[in-house]
Design a protein around this motif. Structure first.
Motif, PDB file in Angstrom:
ATOM      1  N   GLU A 180       0.829  -1.136   0.087  1.00  0.00           N
ATOM      2  CA  GLU A 180       0.004  -0.006  -0.156  1.00  0.00           C
ATOM      3  C   GLU A 180       0.776   1.253  -0.063  1.00  0.00           C
ATOM      4  OE1 GLU A 180      -3.073   2.567  -0.121  1.00  0.00           O
ATOM      5  OE2 GLU A 180      -3.090   0.593  -0.527  1.00  0.00           O
ATOM      6  N   GLY A 181       1.944   1.263   0.793  1.00  0.00           N
ATOM      7  CA  GLY A 181       2.896   2.329   0.995  1.00  0.00           C
ATOM      8  C   GLY A 181       3.476   2.498  -0.635  1.00  0.00           C
ATOM      9  N   MET A 182       3.750   1.298  -1.206  1.00  0.00           N
ATOM     10  CA  MET A 182       4.253   1.553  -2.768  1.00  0.00           C
ATOM     11  C   MET A 182       3.459   2.161  -3.542  1.00  0.00           C
ATOM     12  SD  MET A 182       6.221  -1.325  -4.796  1.00  0.00           S
ATOM     13  CE  MET A 182       4.889  -2.439  -5.139  1.00  0.00           C
ATOM     14  N   ARG A 183       2.023   1.791  -3.324  1.00  0.00           N
ATOM     15  CA  ARG A 183       1.108   2.251  -4.396  1.00  0.00           C
ATOM     16  C   ARG A 183       1.116   3.690  -4.110  1.00  0.00           C
ATOM     17  NH1 ARG A 183      -3.302   4.562  -4.411  1.00  0.00           N
ATOM     18  NH2 ARG A 183      -3.630   4.216  -2.221  1.00  0.00           N
ATOM     19  N   ALA A 184       0.861   4.199  -2.705  1.00  0.00           N
ATOM     20  CA  ALA A 184       0.886   5.600  -2.511  1.00  0.00           C
ATOM     21  C   ALA A 184       2.061   6.353  -3.113  1.00  0.00           C
ATOM     22  CB  ALA A 184       0.583   5.737  -0.902  1.00  0.00           C
ATOM     23  N   ALA A 185       3.247   5.870  -2.849  1.00  0.00           N
ATOM     24  CA  ALA A 185       4.489   6.544  -3.204  1.00  0.00           C
ATOM     25  C   ALA A 185       4.181   6.754  -4.581  1.00  0.00           C
ATOM     26  CB  ALA A 185       5.479   5.832  -2.969  1.00  0.00           C
ATOM     27  N   LEU A 186       3.723   6.043  -5.448  1.00  0.00           N
ATOM     28  CA  LEU A 186       3.938   5.799  -7.074  1.00  0.00           C
ATOM     29  C   LEU A 186       2.798   6.946  -7.270  1.00  0.00           C
ATOM     30  CD1 LEU A 186       4.052   2.147  -8.157  1.00  0.00           C
ATOM     31  CD2 LEU A 186       5.702   4.171  -8.622  1.00  0.00           C
ATOM     32  N   ALA A 187       1.583   6.929  -6.745  1.00  0.00           N
ATOM     33  CA  ALA A 187       0.525   7.888  -6.951  1.00  0.00           C
ATOM     34  C   ALA A 187       0.929   9.212  -6.936  1.00  0.00           C
ATOM     35  CB  ALA A 187      -0.792   7.635  -6.181  1.00  0.00           C
ATOM     36  N   ALA A 188       1.957   9.485  -5.964  1.00  0.00           N
ATOM     37  CA  ALA A 188       2.319  10.719  -5.588  1.00  0.00           C
ATOM     38  C   ALA A 188       3.702  11.351  -6.250  1.00  0.00           C
ATOM     39  CB  ALA A 188       2.808  10.657  -4.137  1.00  0.00           C
ATOM     40  N   GLY A 189       4.006  10.327  -7.172  1.00  0.00           N
ATOM     41  CA  GLY A 189       5.260  10.613  -7.853  1.00  0.00           C
ATOM     42  C   GLY A 189       6.566  10.387  -7.107  1.00  0.00           C
ATOM     43  N   ASP A 190       6.403   9.743  -6.048  1.00  0.00           N
ATOM     44  CA  ASP A 190       7.580   9.313  -5.297  1.00  0.00           C
ATOM     45  C   ASP A 190       8.440   7.972  -5.445  1.00  0.00           C
ATOM     46  OD1 ASP A 190       9.676   9.526  -3.509  1.00  0.00           O
ATOM     47  OD2 ASP A 190       8.516   9.704  -1.537  1.00  0.00           O
ATOM     48  N   VAL A 191       9.050   8.069  -6.670  1.00  0.00           N
ATOM     49  CA  VAL A 191       9.643   6.813  -7.293  1.00  0.00           C
ATOM     50  C   VAL A 191      10.687   5.992  -6.621  1.00  0.00           C
ATOM     51  CG1 VAL A 191      10.967   5.696  -9.275  1.00  0.00           C
ATOM     52  CG2 VAL A 191       9.099   7.656  -9.738  1.00  0.00           C
ATOM     53  N   GLU A 192      11.473   6.878  -5.839  1.00  0.00           N
ATOM     54  CA  GLU A 192      12.493   6.440  -4.812  1.00  0.00           C
ATOM     55  C   GLU A 192      11.815   5.797  -3.480  1.00  0.00           C
ATOM     56  OE1 GLU A 192      16.356   5.509  -3.433  1.00  0.00           O
ATOM     57  OE2 GLU A 192      15.643   5.983  -5.306  1.00  0.00           O
ATOM     58  N   GLY A 197      10.467  -7.543  -1.755  1.00  0.00           N
ATOM     59  CA  GLY A 197      11.609  -8.764  -2.353  1.00  0.00           C
ATOM     60  C   GLY A 197      12.286  -9.185  -1.313  1.00  0.00           C
ATOM     61  N   ARG A 198      13.025  -8.598  -0.509  1.00  0.00           N
ATOM     62  CA  ARG A 198      14.030  -9.221   0.591  1.00  0.00           C
ATOM     63  C   ARG A 198      12.940 -10.075   1.476  1.00  0.00           C
ATOM     64  NH1 ARG A 198      19.030  -5.374   2.217  1.00  0.00           N
ATOM     65  NH2 ARG A 198      19.511  -4.889   0.140  1.00  0.00           N
ATOM     66  N   LEU A 199      11.947  -9.460   1.901  1.00  0.00           N
ATOM     67  CA  LEU A 199      10.902 -10.342   2.798  1.00  0.00           C
ATOM     68  C   LEU A 199      10.546 -11.395   2.297  1.00  0.00           C
ATOM     69  CD1 LEU A 199       8.727  -7.267   4.557  1.00  0.00           C
ATOM     70  CD2 LEU A 199      10.728  -8.881   5.663  1.00  0.00           C
ATOM     71  N   LEU A 200      10.123 -11.502   0.866  1.00  0.00           N
ATOM     72  CA  LEU A 200       9.747 -12.751   0.421  1.00  0.00           C
ATOM     73  C   LEU A 200      10.854 -13.739   0.102  1.00  0.00           C
ATOM     74  CD1 LEU A 200       7.136 -11.063  -2.181  1.00  0.00           C
ATOM     75  CD2 LEU A 200       6.755 -12.649   0.051  1.00  0.00           C
ATOM     76  N   ARG A 207      10.370   2.338  -5.039  1.00  0.00           N
ATOM     77  CA  ARG A 207      11.796   1.470  -5.072  1.00  0.00           C
ATOM     78  C   ARG A 207      12.231   0.865  -3.859  1.00  0.00           C
ATOM     79  NH1 ARG A 207      16.768   0.823  -4.405  1.00  0.00           N
ATOM     80  NH2 ARG A 207      17.051   2.911  -3.329  1.00  0.00           N
ATOM     81  N   ILE A 208      12.281   1.661  -2.834  1.00  0.00           N
ATOM     82  CA  ILE A 208      12.704   0.886  -1.362  1.00  0.00           C
ATOM     83  C   ILE A 208      11.655   0.174  -1.146  1.00  0.00           C
ATOM     84  CG2 ILE A 208      13.162   1.821   0.876  1.00  0.00           C
ATOM     85  CD1 ILE A 208      14.386   4.124   0.005  1.00  0.00           C
ATOM     86  N   ALA A 209      10.334   0.372  -1.003  1.00  0.00           N
ATOM     87  CA  ALA A 209       9.388  -0.404  -0.647  1.00  0.00           C
ATOM     88  C   ALA A 209       9.275  -1.786  -1.424  1.00  0.00           C
ATOM     89  CB  ALA A 209       7.915   0.381  -0.802  1.00  0.00           C
ATOM     90  N   HIS A 210       9.559  -1.782  -2.771  1.00  0.00           N
ATOM     91  CA  HIS A 210       9.496  -2.843  -3.702  1.00  0.00           C
ATOM     92  C   HIS A 210      10.865  -3.605  -3.228  1.00  0.00           C
ATOM     93  CE1 HIS A 210      10.651  -5.056  -7.573  1.00  0.00           C
ATOM     94  NE2 HIS A 210       9.134  -4.955  -7.570  1.00  0.00           N
ATOM     95  N   GLU A 211      11.963  -3.021  -3.119  1.00  0.00           N
ATOM     96  CA  GLU A 211      13.134  -3.822  -2.704  1.00  0.00           C
ATOM     97  C   GLU A 211      13.005  -4.582  -1.429  1.00  0.00           C
ATOM     98  OE1 GLU A 211      17.584  -3.171  -1.259  1.00  0.00           O
ATOM     99  OE2 GLU A 211      16.801  -1.477  -2.647  1.00  0.00           O
TER     100      GLU A 211
END
Length: 55
Positions: free
Chosen positions: A8-20, A30-33, A23-27
């Motif tokens: 959800e945080g990643m989605r909100a960041a993308l919607a706000a244009g905060d790509v960095e 991936g590490r948790l999985l 990216r951190i949420a996505h990474e």
């Protein structure tokens, strides 16, 4: 629950244009999985474990 919040945080960041931040949420997701033991809990044969412990 943590993965859902990160997604959800990643989605909100993308919607706000905060790509960095996205990216951190996505990474982090991936590490948790990819963490050892993250895929499933182990199954224990109770009778074998009791015998191993001498009970």
């Amino acid at each position: 629950m943590l993965l859902g919040q990160l997604a959800e945080g990643m989605r909100a960041a993308l919607a706000a244009g905060d790509v960095e931040a996205a990216r951190i949420a996505h990474e982090t997701i991936g590490r948790l999985l990819g963490a050892p033991g993250a895929d499933a809990a182990g199954v224990v044969d109770l009778a074998a474990e009791r015998a191993r412990r001498g009970g």
